[in-house]
Design a protein around this motif. Structure first.
Motif, mmCIF file in Angstrom:
data_model
loop_
_atom_site.group_PDB
_atom_site.id
_atom_site.type_symbol
_atom_site.label_atom_id
_atom_site.label_comp_id
_atom_site.label_asym_id
_atom_site.label_seq_id
_atom_site.Cartn_x
_atom_site.Cartn_y
_atom_site.Cartn_z
ATOM 1 N N ALA A 117 0.817 -1.211 0.000
ATOM 2 C CA ALA A 117 0.000 0.000 0.000
ATOM 3 C C ALA A 117 0.853 1.264 0.000
ATOM 4 O O ALA A 117 0.422 2.313 -0.484
ATOM 5 N N SER A 118 2.062 1.158 0.556
ATOM 6 C CA SER A 118 2.958 2.312 0.622
ATOM 7 C C SER A 118 3.853 2.429 -0.602
ATOM 8 O O SER A 118 4.699 3.317 -0.662
ATOM 9 N N ASP A 119 3.680 1.501 -1.543
ATOM 10 C CA ASP A 119 4.512 1.477 -2.751
ATOM 11 C C ASP A 119 5.989 1.335 -2.392
ATOM 12 O O ASP A 119 6.861 1.927 -3.029
ATOM 13 N N ALA A 120 6.257 0.565 -1.328
ATOM 14 C CA ALA A 120 7.633 0.325 -0.886
ATOM 15 C C ALA A 120 8.113 -1.015 -1.437
ATOM 16 O O ALA A 120 7.320 -1.822 -1.934
ATOM 17 N N ARG A 121 9.412 -1.250 -1.314
ATOM 18 C CA ARG A 121 9.984 -2.510 -1.802
ATOM 19 C C ARG A 121 10.760 -3.252 -0.727
ATOM 20 O O ARG A 121 11.086 -4.421 -0.889
ATOM 21 N N PHE A 122 11.063 -2.550 0.376
ATOM 22 C CA PHE A 122 11.931 -3.129 1.395
ATOM 23 C C PHE A 122 11.296 -3.056 2.776
ATOM 24 O O PHE A 122 10.540 -2.130 3.083
ATOM 25 N N LEU A 123 11.655 -4.041 3.611
ATOM 26 C CA LEU A 123 11.261 -4.050 5.015
ATOM 27 C C LEU A 123 12.521 -4.111 5.863
ATOM 28 O O LEU A 123 13.350 -5.011 5.701
ATOM 29 N N LEU A 124 12.688 -3.149 6.767
ATOM 30 C CA LEU A 124 13.792 -3.170 7.722
ATOM 31 C C LEU A 124 13.296 -3.799 9.012
ATOM 32 O O LEU A 124 12.206 -3.447 9.509
ATOM 33 N N GLN A 125 14.080 -4.735 9.581
ATOM 34 C CA GLN A 125 13.665 -5.353 10.830
ATOM 35 C C GLN A 125 14.876 -5.692 11.701
ATOM 36 O O GLN A 125 16.004 -5.795 11.231
ATOM 37 N N GLY A 126 14.599 -5.884 12.996
ATOM 38 C CA GLY A 126 15.665 -6.022 13.988
ATOM 39 C C GLY A 126 16.065 -7.446 14.319
ATOM 40 O O GLY A 126 16.207 -7.789 15.498
ATOM 41 N N THR A 127 16.263 -8.278 13.331
ATOM 42 C CA THR A 127 16.752 -9.642 13.565
ATOM 43 C C THR A 127 18.177 -9.597 14.099
ATOM 44 O O THR A 127 19.027 -8.897 13.555
ATOM 45 N N ILE A 128 18.458 -10.361 15.179
ATOM 46 C CA ILE A 128 19.819 -10.450 15.697
ATOM 47 C C ILE A 128 20.321 -11.890 15.594
ATOM 48 O O ILE A 128 19.561 -12.805 15.268
ATOM 49 N N LYS A 129 21.603 -12.069 15.877
ATOM 50 C CA LYS A 129 22.233 -13.379 15.676
ATOM 51 C C LYS A 129 21.574 -14.477 16.505
ATOM 52 O O LYS A 129 21.413 -15.611 16.049
#
Length: 226
Positions: A117-129
């Motif tokens: 809906a935001s016409d975005a292509r990427f998702l940033l997220q806080g995955t850690i090791k």
């Protein structure tokens, strides 16, 4: 770890990966997602929209509290009400591991809709090791693990994932939070399950049972606060 160098390198890598496109940032209020939020906005500015999915499974008044915390930092948090969808997805499920998997699918389905809906292509997220290690070793499924276990987020949900913290453990993330100038209450925040109170609720999840667990968690956290 050279925190300043880490921040500089990750900001540059986020800029390069996203380019002139738009991106969505998934914020839950924990230190991991908060650090990614700060890194992302430093790298992308108005190209990045920060979203908090109100799944009905968080601490008391968590969405409003998180949005208020980030407002003085110049970061607007859009709260998306998806409570009914999560309770429907979890209905009838009692096993904690199955709850995590059901939560994961609904979490990314909702985020995929926001991204589209935001016409975005990427998702940033806080995955850690530690998230990756626990999932791959079968300790428990962390809801934010996709590509590492063979799930293609672009094919399944419509976005590419950017994970700036995948080489860090929690103490390193806290160092970066301090280096970014985030408030102490964020940098040292007590960890909270990704699927929220769903995995702390014994048996089937419903709004009434979650409310009982939510009140209990509030009491415990207040009593154990340092």
């Amino acid at each position: 770890m050279d925190v300043g160098k880490f921040i500089e390198e990750e900001v540059a890598q986020i800029k390069e990966a996203v380019g002139q496109n738009k991106a969505i940032n998934a914020l839950s209020g924990g230190v991991d997602s908060s650090v990614v939020t700060a890194l992302g906005h430093r790298a992308l500015g108005d190209q990045l929209e920060t979203v908090f999915l109100d799944d009905g499974l968080m601490r008391e008044k968590e969405p409003e509290s998180v949005a208020a915390t980030f407002k003085p930092l110049g970061i607007r948090v859009r709260i998306v009400d998806v409570k009914d969808r999560f309770f429907s997805a979890l209905k009838g499920i009692e096993d904690p591991e199955e709850k995590r998997k059901a939560f994961r699918d609904m979490f990314y389905t909702c985020l995929g809709e926001v991204v589209k809906a935001s016409d975005a292509r990427f998702l940033l997220q806080g995955t850690i090791k530690a998230d990756i290690m626990e999932t791959q070793k079968g300790v428990k499924t962390q809801h934010n693990i996709l590509e590492q276990i063979g799930i293609d987020p672009e094919a399944g949900y419509g976005f590419k994932v950017i994970e700036p913290l995948i080489e860090l453990f929690k103490p390193g993330v806290r160092q970066v939070a301090t280096g970014l100038g985030l408030p102490e209450e964020i940098a040292q925040r007590m960890p909270f399950p990704g699927p929220g109170l769903a995995t702390r609720c014994l048996g089937e999840v419903n709004p009434e049972r979650i409310e009982i667990v939510r009140k209990a968690v509030k009491i415990v956290e207040e009593e154990t606060k340092g």
